[in-house]
Design a protein around this motif. Structure first.
Motif, mmCIF file in Angstrom:
data_model
loop_
_atom_site.group_PDB
_atom_site.id
_atom_site.type_symbol
_atom_site.label_atom_id
_atom_site.label_comp_id
_atom_site.label_asym_id
_atom_site.label_seq_id
_atom_site.Cartn_x
_atom_site.Cartn_y
_atom_site.Cartn_z
ATOM 1 N N ALA A 26 -118.671 117.329 -17.912
ATOM 2 C CA ALA A 26 -119.654 116.269 -18.167
ATOM 3 C C ALA A 26 -119.614 115.827 -19.629
ATOM 4 O O ALA A 26 -119.877 114.665 -19.945
ATOM 5 C CB ALA A 26 -121.062 116.749 -17.799
ATOM 6 N N TYR A 27 -119.262 116.747 -20.514
ATOM 7 C CA TYR A 27 -119.154 116.401 -21.941
ATOM 8 C C TYR A 27 -117.968 115.463 -22.154
ATOM 9 O O TYR A 27 -118.063 114.482 -22.882
ATOM 10 C CB TYR A 27 -118.985 117.669 -22.775
ATOM 11 N N ILE A 28 -116.841 115.806 -21.484
ATOM 12 C CA ILE A 28 -115.644 114.950 -21.571
ATOM 13 C C ILE A 28 -115.969 113.552 -21.040
ATOM 14 O O ILE A 28 -115.512 112.548 -21.574
ATOM 15 C CB ILE A 28 -114.475 115.564 -20.744
ATOM 16 N N GLU A 29 -116.781 113.518 -19.973
ATOM 17 C CA GLU A 29 -117.177 112.229 -19.370
ATOM 18 C C GLU A 29 -118.272 111.538 -20.184
ATOM 19 O O GLU A 29 -118.804 110.520 -19.763
ATOM 20 C CB GLU A 29 -117.697 112.459 -17.943
ATOM 21 N N ARG A 30 -118.664 112.143 -21.299
ATOM 22 C CA ARG A 30 -119.695 111.613 -22.196
ATOM 23 C C ARG A 30 -121.076 111.501 -21.555
ATOM 24 O O ARG A 30 -121.899 110.683 -21.935
ATOM 25 C CB ARG A 30 -119.274 110.245 -22.764
ATOM 26 N N LYS A 31 -121.309 112.346 -20.557
ATOM 27 C CA LYS A 31 -122.655 112.404 -19.968
ATOM 28 C C LYS A 31 -123.544 113.282 -20.852
ATOM 29 O O LYS A 31 -124.755 113.173 -20.837
ATOM 30 C CB LYS A 31 -122.604 113.018 -18.566
ATOM 31 N N ILE A 32 -122.904 114.217 -21.561
ATOM 32 C CA ILE A 32 -123.603 115.119 -22.464
ATOM 33 C C ILE A 32 -123.159 114.782 -23.883
ATOM 34 O O ILE A 32 -121.972 114.548 -24.120
ATOM 35 C CB ILE A 32 -123.267 116.598 -22.132
ATOM 36 N N GLY A 33 -124.090 114.730 -24.811
ATOM 37 C CA GLY A 33 -123.744 114.410 -26.195
ATOM 38 C C GLY A 33 -124.049 115.568 -27.126
ATOM 39 O O GLY A 33 -124.391 116.668 -26.691
ATOM 40 N N GLY A 34 -123.922 115.322 -28.413
ATOM 41 C CA GLY A 34 -124.276 116.335 -29.409
ATOM 42 C C GLY A 34 -123.345 117.528 -29.396
ATOM 43 O O GLY A 34 -122.160 117.396 -29.112
ATOM 44 N N ALA B 66 -126.185 112.190 -36.583
ATOM 45 C CA ALA B 66 -124.779 111.952 -36.265
ATOM 46 C C ALA B 66 -124.549 112.100 -34.765
ATOM 47 O O ALA B 66 -123.856 113.008 -34.319
ATOM 48 C CB ALA B 66 -123.882 112.897 -37.059
ATOM 49 N N HIS B 67 -125.164 111.270 -33.987
ATOM 50 C CA HIS B 67 -124.973 111.221 -32.528
ATOM 51 C C HIS B 67 -125.494 112.449 -31.796
ATOM 52 O O HIS B 67 -124.733 113.360 -31.462
ATOM 53 C CB HIS B 67 -123.497 110.993 -32.166
ATOM 54 N N GLN B 68 -126.776 112.482 -31.550
ATOM 55 C CA GLN B 68 -127.392 113.433 -30.621
ATOM 56 C C GLN B 68 -127.252 114.901 -30.997
ATOM 57 O O GLN B 68 -127.093 115.751 -30.133
ATOM 58 C CB GLN B 68 -126.804 113.224 -29.213
ATOM 59 N N LEU B 69 -127.293 115.194 -32.302
ATOM 60 C CA LEU B 69 -127.179 116.593 -32.688
ATOM 61 C C LEU B 69 -128.523 117.325 -32.623
ATOM 62 O O LEU B 69 -128.594 118.529 -32.844
ATOM 63 C CB LEU B 69 -126.569 116.719 -34.086
ATOM 64 N N GLY B 70 -129.583 116.596 -32.335
ATOM 65 C CA GLY B 70 -130.870 117.243 -32.096
ATOM 66 C C GLY B 70 -131.660 117.534 -33.361
ATOM 67 O O GLY B 70 -131.219 117.281 -34.485
ATOM 68 N N ALA B 71 -132.857 118.099 -33.163
ATOM 69 C CA ALA B 71 -133.838 118.223 -34.232
ATOM 70 C C ALA B 71 -133.394 119.136 -35.365
ATOM 71 O O ALA B 71 -133.757 118.916 -36.522
ATOM 72 C CB ALA B 71 -135.159 118.726 -33.651
ATOM 73 N N TYR B 245 -133.023 114.459 -29.030
ATOM 74 C CA TYR B 245 -131.653 114.593 -28.507
ATOM 75 C C TYR B 245 -131.252 113.362 -27.697
ATOM 76 O O TYR B 245 -130.151 112.844 -27.845
ATOM 77 C CB TYR B 245 -131.542 115.849 -27.636
ATOM 78 N N ASN B 246 -132.153 112.919 -26.844
ATOM 79 C CA ASN B 246 -131.832 111.785 -25.968
ATOM 80 C C ASN B 246 -131.326 110.587 -26.776
ATOM 81 O O ASN B 246 -131.913 110.206 -27.790
ATOM 82 C CB ASN B 246 -133.081 111.395 -25.173
ATOM 83 N N HIS B 247 -130.241 109.987 -26.298
ATOM 84 C CA HIS B 247 -129.554 108.934 -27.046
ATOM 85 C C HIS B 247 -130.457 107.729 -27.325
ATOM 86 O O HIS B 247 -130.495 107.215 -28.444
ATOM 87 C CB HIS B 247 -128.313 108.499 -26.269
ATOM 88 N N THR B 248 -131.198 107.291 -26.306
ATOM 89 C CA THR B 248 -132.053 106.110 -26.467
ATOM 90 C C THR B 248 -133.171 106.392 -27.462
ATOM 91 O O THR B 248 -133.484 105.554 -28.313
ATOM 92 C CB THR B 248 -132.646 105.698 -25.103
#
Lengths: 333, 271
Positions: A26-34, B66-71, B245-248
């Motif tokens: 899911a991370y590869i599919e960019r469903k999961i970020g960070g 830097a893109h969803q790295l969280g709190a 965390y959530n992108h939006t």
């Protein structure tokens, strides 16, 4: 361990493994970020210790490699995955992400991103248990590199001084991100490091769940009986990199293969087959059923769940104001 | 001039300045753990010892969303470092500054904190071929203008530049962009000079507003050139929340160039 328990735990460990592998996809599919830190290879540690403890009753806290610990405590895998998808139905309502899974109802007190950060929190939980007089214990799962933080020593000192009911589990996977333990740590055997605080400690194989269970049972008994803290070091290995941005250039493929020959799931599977309690066909069915569950329920739930609303951006920063007015304004409600 | 990336510029400065090895703290979020040593020891030892001891150390650390790295992995902490006497704080917005500020910081006998942004390491830009020392104090006019000053630092300089482009092309507003690469000390003279010319100010920062760069710049404007103002200065900043965390939600929490444009239009009564 009883045969039924071993069969149940084998199924759980397969879920833990497949769940994490599905996260990778899911991370590869960019469903999961960070950031995403995965657990495959270390399953016998969490499972062996928690089989000796009381999941959902004892308080558990850990670092950022936290999905499996949460699920083992009773968190719904659907909610854990939904958290990784950043959804409102996630265990932290999409606000936390992979490193911050929380399920207070199941007494899983969270995943934290700062290395060593949970040490004093675990001691604090144990202090609260002690003051309330309950029979719960606090269990702190962290890696070997966390022990190089100053707060490790502060916590060990106070936990020993106050005889706190806390079990420190050190999952020694030999690497702090990309630095091998020999290069980062003066005393490689972690269980020796708490001797200065008179904390009893033990060390064992972390790949064979029955060995982990036997050692953990003694450790848990010690803590639950009011004897103060205990430190248990489990020798283990993570198959994947520290996080997704780690190509494992700091260790050899031969070393990895050597550890994979002592895979915690295969060790338990082969033992059950030898004991006549399981067939290979049954094991393959478990794997298939697990994959179907993850796809049809866990992923489906996460995909279909709603995003948090932008209007709720500032929710959970502080307590709901309406509930706090007497203290905030000085006027009676 | 060589067109190289931000991180390559840092690497070049590291390679050239071997004598004093800068300390890299992987993320400012981890710097909290070293605060006692940085604030209570490094920043104060010269004063406490009556000038006998010095701590000519350089701390480099990256922060920012830097893109969803969280709190716990997205903090901006420049405001914390700016408030400490005895510590210099600089923050490069391009490869040339990243190179030249690091070289000056290493030569300087004061402790210097260099605040970088995790999203900027792959940014490309011109860096002089010959050795170059960027001043640790002052500010730079990154784009000249006459109607409003947009103050930025680090990543927000780029929002300001983009906003200035849009304001010029679509609204006929001439915005000056001032790059506050030195956050401690802030360039009082530079702030005064630009505001005295444009008579309006917007300060853009990725950080939350309280006790921040924006509030400090506005205080300086009040102290230095209050009667030059034609409108109350405005801050563009992050929402006061731990980074979601959530992108939006994350996107909603942090500002960008569009927020700078909106703030300027509001200042001119056009929105």
């Amino acid at each position: 361990m009883k045969i039924e328990d071993k069969k149940r735990v084998l199924r759980e460990m397969v879920l833990h493994r497949r769940f994490e592998e599905r996260c990778y996809q899911a991370y590869i599919e960019r469903k999961i970020g960070g950031f995403l830190h995965l657990y495959p290879g270390q399953e016998a540690c969490c499972n062996g210790v928690m089989e000796a403890a009381r999941p959902g009753h004892d308080y558990v806290i850990t670092g950022y490699r936290d999905h499996v610990h949460a699920i083992k405590c009773g968190a719904d895998p659907k909610e854990v995955m939904a958290e990784l998808y950043g959804k409102e139905t996630g265990s932290s309502k999409g606000r936390g992400g992979s490193m911050h899974i929380f399920d207070a109802g199941k007494r899983f007190m969270g995943g934290y991103a700062l290395v060593g950060g949970p040490f004093p929190l675990a001691a604090g939980i144990a202090k609260a248990i002690q003051m309330k007089g309950g029979d719960e214990i606090a269990i702190c799962f962290l890696g070997d590199a966390a022990n190089n933080q100053g707060v490790f020593h502060e916590t060990m000192n106070m936990a020993a001084l106050w005889k706190l009911p806390v079990l420190f589990v050190c999952e020694n996977n030999l690497y702090g991100i990309g630095t091998s333990i020999e290069r980062s740590t003066a005393v490689v055997h972690q269980h020796k490091r708490v001797a200065a605080y008179n904390i009893p400690a033990d060390e064992c194989d972390g790949q064979d769940i029955e060995i982990v269970y036997e050692h953990a049972r003694r450790a848990v008994d010690h803590v639950r009986s009011g004897n103060g803290p205990f430190f248990l070091e489990l020798m283990t290995y993570r198959y994947r990199g520290h996080s997704m941005s780690d190509s494992r250039g700091y260790r050899s493929r031969e070393e990895e293969e050597l550890w994979k020959q002592r895979d915690p799931i295969f060790i338990l599977r082969d033992r059950l087959i030898k004991e006549g309690a399981l067939t290979m066909a049954e094991f393959e069915t478990i794997e298939k059923e697990t994959d179907a569950y993850i796809e049809n329920e866990v992923i489906k739930f996460s995909e279909e769940s709603p995003e948090p609303r932008v209007e709720d951006l500032e929710k959970y920063v502080l307590a709901e104001r309406d509930t706090q007015l007497p203290w905030l304004t000085g006027k009676a409600a | 001039m060589a067109n190289i990336m931000y991180w390559e510029a840092i690497q070049r400065a590291h390679d050239e300045e071997m004598a004093r090895d800068p300390l890299e703290i992987m993320s400012v979020n981890f710097a909290w753990l070293a605060m006692d040593q940085m604030f209570n020891s490094a920043a104060k030892v010269r004063y406490m010892s009556g000038g006998q001891l010095t701590a000519p150390c350089v701390f480099r650390s990256a922060g920012g969303a830097a893109h969803q790295l969280g709190a716990q992995h997205s903090a901006r902490m420049e405001k914390v470092f700016m408030g400490i006497a005895g510590l210099r704080v600089v923050t490069p917005s391009n490869p040339k500054q990243a190179y030249g500020l690091l070289k000056s910081a290493i030569r300087c006998d004061d402790p210097v904190f260099i605040n970088e942004h995790e999203l900027m390491y792959n940014m490309k830009g011109e860096v002089p071929d010959s050795e170059y020392f960027h001043p640790l104090e002052g500010s730079e006019v990154a784009r000249a203008g006459t109607d409003v000053t947009l103050f930025g630092y680090n990543i927000s300089v780029h929002w300001c530049l983009k906003a200035a482009e849009i304001l010029d092309k679509q609204y006929g507003i001439s915005a000056e962009v001032v790059d506050l690469y030195s956050l401690s000390p802030l360039d009082r003279a530079g702030i005064k000079a630009s505001v005295s010319k444009t008579h309006r100010a917007v300060i853009a920062e990725e950080d939350e507003a309280p006790v921040g760069v924006g509030s400090e710049v506005i205080a300086i404007i009040n102290e230095e050139c209050f009667f030059e103002l034609d409108a109350a200065p405005v801050r563009v900043h992050s929402a006061l929340v731990p980074q979601p965390y959530n992108h939006t939600l994350e996107k909603a929490a942090i500002p960008d160039h569009e927020d700078v444009v909106k703030a300027v239009l509001k200042l001119f009564g056009k929105a």
